[in-house]
Design a protein around this motif. Structure first.
Motif, PDB file in Angstrom:
ATOM      1  N   PRO A 102       2.955  31.021  33.703  1.00 56.32           N
ATOM      2  CA  PRO A 102       4.265  30.363  33.836  1.00 56.32           C
ATOM      3  C   PRO A 102       5.163  30.535  32.609  1.00 56.32           C
ATOM      4  O   PRO A 102       6.362  30.301  32.686  1.00 56.32           O
ATOM      5  CB  PRO A 102       3.906  28.888  34.035  1.00 56.32           C
ATOM      6  N   LEU A 103       4.594  30.953  31.480  1.00 58.57           N
ATOM      7  CA  LEU A 103       5.374  31.177  30.266  1.00 58.57           C
ATOM      8  C   LEU A 103       5.860  32.615  30.138  1.00 58.57           C
ATOM      9  O   LEU A 103       6.584  32.939  29.207  1.00 58.57           O
ATOM     10  CB  LEU A 103       4.530  30.817  29.035  1.00 58.57           C
ATOM     11  N   GLY A 118      12.048  27.455  34.182  1.00 58.98           N
ATOM     12  CA  GLY A 118      11.956  27.147  32.752  1.00 58.98           C
ATOM     13  C   GLY A 118      12.116  28.394  31.906  1.00 58.98           C
ATOM     14  O   GLY A 118      12.409  29.481  32.389  1.00 58.98           O
ATOM     15  N   TRP A 119      11.902  28.218  30.609  1.00 58.59           N
ATOM     16  CA  TRP A 119      12.030  29.311  29.651  1.00 58.59           C
ATOM     17  C   TRP A 119      10.772  30.155  29.677  1.00 58.59           C
ATOM     18  O   TRP A 119       9.655  29.633  29.700  1.00 58.59           O
ATOM     19  CB  TRP A 119      12.272  28.748  28.252  1.00 58.59           C
ATOM     20  N   LYS A 120      10.968  31.492  29.686  1.00 60.88           N
ATOM     21  CA  LYS A 120       9.841  32.422  29.790  1.00 60.88           C
ATOM     22  C   LYS A 120       9.991  33.558  28.791  1.00 60.88           C
ATOM     23  O   LYS A 120      11.082  34.024  28.521  1.00 60.88           O
ATOM     24  CB  LYS A 120       9.759  32.992  31.211  1.00 60.88           C
ATOM     25  N   THR A 138       8.789  27.785  23.496  1.00 60.83           N
ATOM     26  CA  THR A 138       8.100  28.664  24.447  1.00 60.83           C
ATOM     27  C   THR A 138       7.202  29.649  23.712  1.00 60.83           C
ATOM     28  O   THR A 138       6.050  29.875  24.104  1.00 60.83           O
ATOM     29  CB  THR A 138       9.118  29.408  25.334  1.00 60.83           C
ATOM     30  N   VAL A 139       7.700  30.242  22.647  1.00 60.18           N
ATOM     31  CA  VAL A 139       6.902  31.190  21.856  1.00 60.18           C
ATOM     32  C   VAL A 139       5.683  30.477  21.267  1.00 60.18           C
ATOM     33  O   VAL A 139       4.558  30.978  21.360  1.00 60.18           O
ATOM     34  CB  VAL A 139       7.756  31.844  20.749  1.00 60.18           C
ATOM     35  N   ARG A 140       5.887  29.304  20.700  1.00 65.25           N
ATOM     36  CA  ARG A 140       4.763  28.558  20.110  1.00 65.25           C
ATOM     37  C   ARG A 140       3.717  28.198  21.165  1.00 65.25           C
ATOM     38  O   ARG A 140       2.515  28.369  20.938  1.00 65.25           O
ATOM     39  CB  ARG A 140       5.266  27.287  19.427  1.00 65.25           C
ATOM     40  N   ARG A 141       4.173  27.688  22.308  1.00 69.44           N
ATOM     41  CA  ARG A 141       3.223  27.306  23.368  1.00 69.44           C
ATOM     42  C   ARG A 141       2.437  28.517  23.871  1.00 69.44           C
ATOM     43  O   ARG A 141       1.236  28.425  24.117  1.00 69.44           O
ATOM     44  CB  ARG A 141       3.947  26.623  24.525  1.00 69.44           C
TER      45      ARG A 141
END
Length: 120
Positions: free
Chosen positions: A47-48, A115-117, A29-32
């Protein structure tokens, strides 16, 4: 013989501990987020992020980070937060305006139904 080896490998991956799966999801998540940050597209970035008030909130956060040239250098580690099993603390090395910060950033990534945020 190959099939047996492949089956064993797949079984081992499927049995990966829950904490390891959470840590991988948080790192990803951090990378994206940081990969998408330069484009500033809140349709991708919002969304992140943990909901902080809609599009305006995303825009303000993204504009602020981009104004200071924040980029991800590397993810150092991730650990499940002892206060909440649905959160992972990620330590990351970041650069600001091209200068790598001496102290790592500590980022909280939380599991939500969607999802993960990342919570900034």
């Amino acid at each position: 013989m190959r099939r047996v080896g492949l089956a064993v490998l797949l079984a081992a991956l499927a049995c990966k501990p829950e904490a390891a799966r959470k840590q991988e999801a948080a790192r990803d998540t951090v990378r994206r987020f940081f990969e998408a940050l330069p484009a500033g597209d809140c349709a991708v970035l919002e969304p992140l992020l943990v909901d902080g008030g809609g599009e305006g909130s995303c825009r303000e956060t993204v504009d602020e980070l981009n104004a200071h040239g924040f980029t991800l250098v590397e993810v150092l580690d991730a650990r499940v937060d002892g206060r909440s099993p649905e959160a992972v603390m990620v330590r990351a090395r970041v650069a600001r305006d091209g200068q790598v910060r001496e102290q790592p950033f500590l980022l909280r990534v939380e599991r939500h139904p969607a999802g993960w945020k990342l919570r900034l």
